[in-house]
Design a protein around this motif. Structure first.
Motif, PDB file in Angstrom:
ATOM      1  N   VAL A 198      -0.990  15.043  -3.888  1.00 36.00           N
ATOM      2  CA  VAL A 198       0.056  14.031  -4.066  1.00 36.00           C
ATOM      3  C   VAL A 198      -0.164  13.352  -5.409  1.00 36.00           C
ATOM      4  CG1 VAL A 198       1.085  11.917  -3.145  1.00 36.00           C
ATOM      5  CG2 VAL A 198       0.169  13.645  -1.577  1.00 36.00           C
ATOM      6  N   PRO A 199       0.787  13.438  -6.332  1.00 35.45           N
ATOM      7  CA  PRO A 199       0.612  12.812  -7.649  1.00 35.45           C
ATOM      8  C   PRO A 199       0.337  11.312  -7.514  1.00 35.45           C
ATOM      9  CG  PRO A 199       2.587  14.162  -7.616  1.00 35.45           C
ATOM     10  CD  PRO A 199       2.081  14.099  -6.208  1.00 35.45           C
ATOM     11  N   ALA A 200      -0.506  10.791  -8.399  1.00 33.74           N
ATOM     12  CA  ALA A 200      -0.943   9.392  -8.309  1.00 33.74           C
ATOM     13  C   ALA A 200       0.222   8.412  -8.273  1.00 33.74           C
ATOM     14  CB  ALA A 200      -1.878   9.062  -9.463  1.00 33.74           C
ATOM     15  N   HIS A 201       1.258   8.651  -9.068  1.00 36.21           N
ATOM     16  CA  HIS A 201       2.372   7.695  -9.128  1.00 36.21           C
ATOM     17  C   HIS A 201       3.273   7.747  -7.894  1.00 36.21           C
ATOM     18  CE1 HIS A 201       4.247  11.354 -10.653  1.00 36.21           C
ATOM     19  NE2 HIS A 201       5.422  10.807 -10.379  1.00 36.21           N
ATOM     20  N   LEU A 202       3.079   8.761  -7.023  1.00 38.74           N
ATOM     21  CA  LEU A 202       3.894   8.873  -5.814  1.00 38.74           C
ATOM     22  C   LEU A 202       3.092   8.610  -4.540  1.00 38.74           C
ATOM     23  CD1 LEU A 202       6.008  12.055  -6.680  1.00 38.74           C
ATOM     24  CD2 LEU A 202       6.681   9.661  -6.871  1.00 38.74           C
ATOM     25  N   GLN A 203       1.846   8.146  -4.678  1.00 33.83           N
ATOM     26  CA  GLN A 203       0.998   7.934  -3.509  1.00 33.83           C
ATOM     27  C   GLN A 203       1.313   6.621  -2.809  1.00 33.83           C
ATOM     28  OE1 GLN A 203      -3.014   8.110  -4.969  1.00 33.83           O
ATOM     29  NE2 GLN A 203      -2.858  10.269  -5.504  1.00 33.83           N
ATOM     30  N   GLU A 204       1.351   6.705  -1.487  1.00 32.30           N
ATOM     31  CA  GLU A 204       1.412   5.506  -0.644  1.00 32.30           C
ATOM     32  C   GLU A 204       0.262   5.648   0.335  1.00 32.30           C
ATOM     33  OE1 GLU A 204       4.837   3.031   1.477  1.00 32.30           O
ATOM     34  OE2 GLU A 204       4.597   5.034   2.311  1.00 32.30           O
ATOM     35  N   VAL A 205      -0.681   4.690   0.294  1.00 34.26           N
ATOM     36  CA  VAL A 205      -1.893   4.773   1.101  1.00 34.26           C
ATOM     37  C   VAL A 205      -1.842   3.690   2.163  1.00 34.26           C
ATOM     38  CG1 VAL A 205      -4.415   4.668   1.048  1.00 34.26           C
ATOM     39  CG2 VAL A 205      -3.186   5.687  -0.860  1.00 34.26           C
ATOM     40  N   LEU A 206      -2.100   4.107   3.421  1.00 27.91           N
ATOM     41  CA  LEU A 206      -2.109   3.173   4.540  1.00 27.91           C
ATOM     42  C   LEU A 206      -3.482   3.212   5.197  1.00 27.91           C
ATOM     43  CD1 LEU A 206       0.847   4.854   4.610  1.00 27.91           C
ATOM     44  CD2 LEU A 206       1.293   2.990   6.161  1.00 27.91           C
ATOM     45  N   ALA A 207      -3.908   2.058   5.722  1.00 28.14           N
ATOM     46  CA  ALA A 207      -5.189   1.983   6.415  1.00 28.14           C
ATOM     47  C   ALA A 207      -5.090   0.954   7.522  1.00 28.14           C
ATOM     48  CB  ALA A 207      -6.308   1.600   5.450  1.00 28.14           C
ATOM     49  N   GLY A 208      -6.028   1.055   8.471  1.00 28.97           N
ATOM     50  CA  GLY A 208      -6.107   0.085   9.552  1.00 28.97           C
ATOM     51  C   GLY A 208      -5.228   0.449  10.727  1.00 28.97           C
ATOM     52  N   PHE A 209      -5.247  -0.422  11.736  1.00 27.20           N
ATOM     53  CA  PHE A 209      -4.408  -0.231  12.905  1.00 27.20           C
ATOM     54  C   PHE A 209      -3.809  -1.566  13.276  1.00 27.20           C
ATOM     55  CE2 PHE A 209      -3.293   0.101  17.335  1.00 27.20           C
ATOM     56  CZ  PHE A 209      -2.599   1.305  17.326  1.00 27.20           C
ATOM     57  N   PRO A 210      -2.521  -1.684  13.315  1.00 28.11           N
ATOM     58  CA  PRO A 210      -1.538  -0.690  12.903  1.00 28.11           C
ATOM     59  C   PRO A 210      -1.646  -0.447  11.403  1.00 28.11           C
ATOM     60  CG  PRO A 210      -0.436  -2.770  13.317  1.00 28.11           C
ATOM     61  CD  PRO A 210      -1.869  -2.948  13.703  1.00 28.11           C
ATOM     62  N   PRO A 211      -1.297   0.748  10.963  1.00 29.59           N
ATOM     63  CA  PRO A 211      -1.447   1.080   9.543  1.00 29.59           C
ATOM     64  C   PRO A 211      -0.630   0.152   8.651  1.00 29.59           C
ATOM     65  CG  PRO A 211      -0.967   3.042  10.827  1.00 29.59           C
ATOM     66  CD  PRO A 211      -0.779   1.878  11.738  1.00 29.59           C
ATOM     67  N   LYS A 212      -1.294  -0.315   7.578  1.00 34.29           N
ATOM     68  CA  LYS A 212      -0.637  -1.170   6.591  1.00 34.29           C
ATOM     69  C   LYS A 212      -0.861  -0.571   5.212  1.00 34.29           C
ATOM     70  CE  LYS A 212      -0.901  -5.305   9.255  1.00 34.29           C
ATOM     71  NZ  LYS A 212      -1.620  -6.415   9.688  1.00 34.29           N
ATOM     72  N   VAL A 213       0.109  -0.757   4.352  1.00 33.27           N
ATOM     73  CA  VAL A 213       0.024  -0.221   2.999  1.00 33.27           C
ATOM     74  C   VAL A 213      -1.070  -0.949   2.232  1.00 33.27           C
ATOM     75  CG1 VAL A 213       1.260   0.077   0.811  1.00 33.27           C
ATOM     76  CG2 VAL A 213       2.449   0.437   2.972  1.00 33.27           C
ATOM     77  N   ILE A 214      -1.907  -0.180   1.564  1.00 34.32           N
ATOM     78  CA  ILE A 214      -2.938  -0.726   0.679  1.00 34.32           C
ATOM     79  C   ILE A 214      -2.466  -0.479  -0.743  1.00 34.32           C
ATOM     80  CG2 ILE A 214      -5.310  -0.499  -0.115  1.00 34.32           C
ATOM     81  CD1 ILE A 214      -6.102   0.277   2.651  1.00 34.32           C
ATOM     82  N   GLU A 215      -2.403  -1.524  -1.529  1.00 34.43           N
ATOM     83  CA  GLU A 215      -1.893  -1.428  -2.901  1.00 34.43           C
ATOM     84  C   GLU A 215      -2.987  -0.957  -3.844  1.00 34.43           C
ATOM     85  OE1 GLU A 215       1.165  -1.680  -3.803  1.00 34.43           O
ATOM     86  OE2 GLU A 215       1.925  -2.369  -1.880  1.00 34.43           O
ATOM     87  N   ILE A 216      -3.110   0.370  -3.986  1.00 33.30           N
ATOM     88  CA  ILE A 216      -4.094   0.895  -4.927  1.00 33.30           C
ATOM     89  C   ILE A 216      -3.441   1.243  -6.265  1.00 33.30           C
ATOM     90  CG2 ILE A 216      -5.599   1.778  -3.107  1.00 33.30           C
ATOM     91  CD1 ILE A 216      -4.585   4.595  -3.822  1.00 33.30           C
ATOM     92  N   THR A 217      -2.115   1.158  -6.333  1.00 30.01           N
ATOM     93  CA  THR A 217      -1.422   1.535  -7.564  1.00 30.01           C
ATOM     94  C   THR A 217      -1.207   0.359  -8.508  1.00 30.01           C
ATOM     95  OG1 THR A 217       0.721   1.221  -6.494  1.00 30.01           O
ATOM     96  CG2 THR A 217      -0.206   3.445  -6.457  1.00 30.01           C
ATOM     97  N   LYS A 218      -1.390  -0.873  -8.036  1.00 30.82           N
ATOM     98  CA  LYS A 218      -1.125  -2.040  -8.884  1.00 30.82           C
ATOM     99  C   LYS A 218      -2.143  -2.183 -10.009  1.00 30.82           C
ATOM    100  CE  LYS A 218       1.515  -4.989  -5.819  1.00 30.82           C
ATOM    101  NZ  LYS A 218       1.566  -6.250  -5.109  1.00 30.82           N
ATOM    102  N   ASP A 219      -3.433  -2.066  -9.673  1.00 31.79           N
ATOM    103  CA  ASP A 219      -4.484  -2.249 -10.669  1.00 31.79           C
ATOM    104  C   ASP A 219      -5.477  -1.107 -10.545  1.00 31.79           C
ATOM    105  OD1 ASP A 219      -6.338  -3.139 -12.492  1.00 31.79           O
ATOM    106  OD2 ASP A 219      -6.956  -4.902 -11.325  1.00 31.79           O
TER     107      ASP A 219
END
Length: 165
Positions: free
Chosen positions: A38-59
């Motif tokens: 998955v190209p870096a600029h198109l990645q959406e990463v979720l973690a936890g339960f319930p899954p929540k988006v983790i913002e790894i693309t901001k910084d």
């Protein structure tokens, strides 16, 4: 201490090893691109339960620990849709140009035109007194359209063809 993260993707699961709390989000994005495709600029990463988006693309220089990722986490990686190539103003400009030229701008308007043509073709085939309009003649089978253009009668056999025996 070496960290390991599990990634769940649409194609299966992979594990990323040899990470640490100081691993940057940019490095994690590169690992995800390499392992999950998955190209870096198109990645959406979720973690936890319930899954929540983790913002790894901001910084990209932020550490993965600073965004809430810990050793052993299972991350879900989804691919975002690529942004459209055209600017948002382009469809609006095309629609306003079409409206100015008298062209329907919505599918609904096109459907109404087709419905009107169909109604005209049906009405003409049912009534001998009304000639077939040029706009509706293209909706008929070729033999019936030729008969209508020649001024022949609009009887059922011209439209539907010969009756089977």
């Amino acid at each position: 201490m070496c960290w390991s993260l599990r990634l769940r993707t649409s194609t299966g699961q992979v594990t990323i090893n040899r990470l640490s709390a100081e691993t940057t989000c940019g490095e994690l994005q590169q690992h995800i691109a390499d392992k999950a495709g998955v190209p870096a600029h198109l990645q959406e990463v979720l973690a936890g339960f319930p899954p929540k988006v983790i913002e790894i693309t901001k910084d990209a220089s932020a550490s993965i620990a600073s965004v809430g990722i810990v050793n052993g986490d299972s991350l879900t990686v989804r691919q975002k849709e690529a942004p459209p190539a055209a600017s948002p103003a382009a469809p609006l400009a095309a629609a306003s140009t079409a409206a100015a030229n008298g062209v329907g701008t919505a599918n609904h308007a096109l459907d109404e035109d087709e419905d009107a043509q169909l109604a005209a073709a049906i009405a003409a085939s049912l009534q001998d007194t009304q000639p077939m309009t040029a706009a509706a003649s293209h909706l008929l089978p070729p033999r019936a359209a030729a008969a209508a253009a020649a001024g022949g009668s609009n009887n059922q056999s011209a439209v539907l063809g010969p009756t089977p025996a």
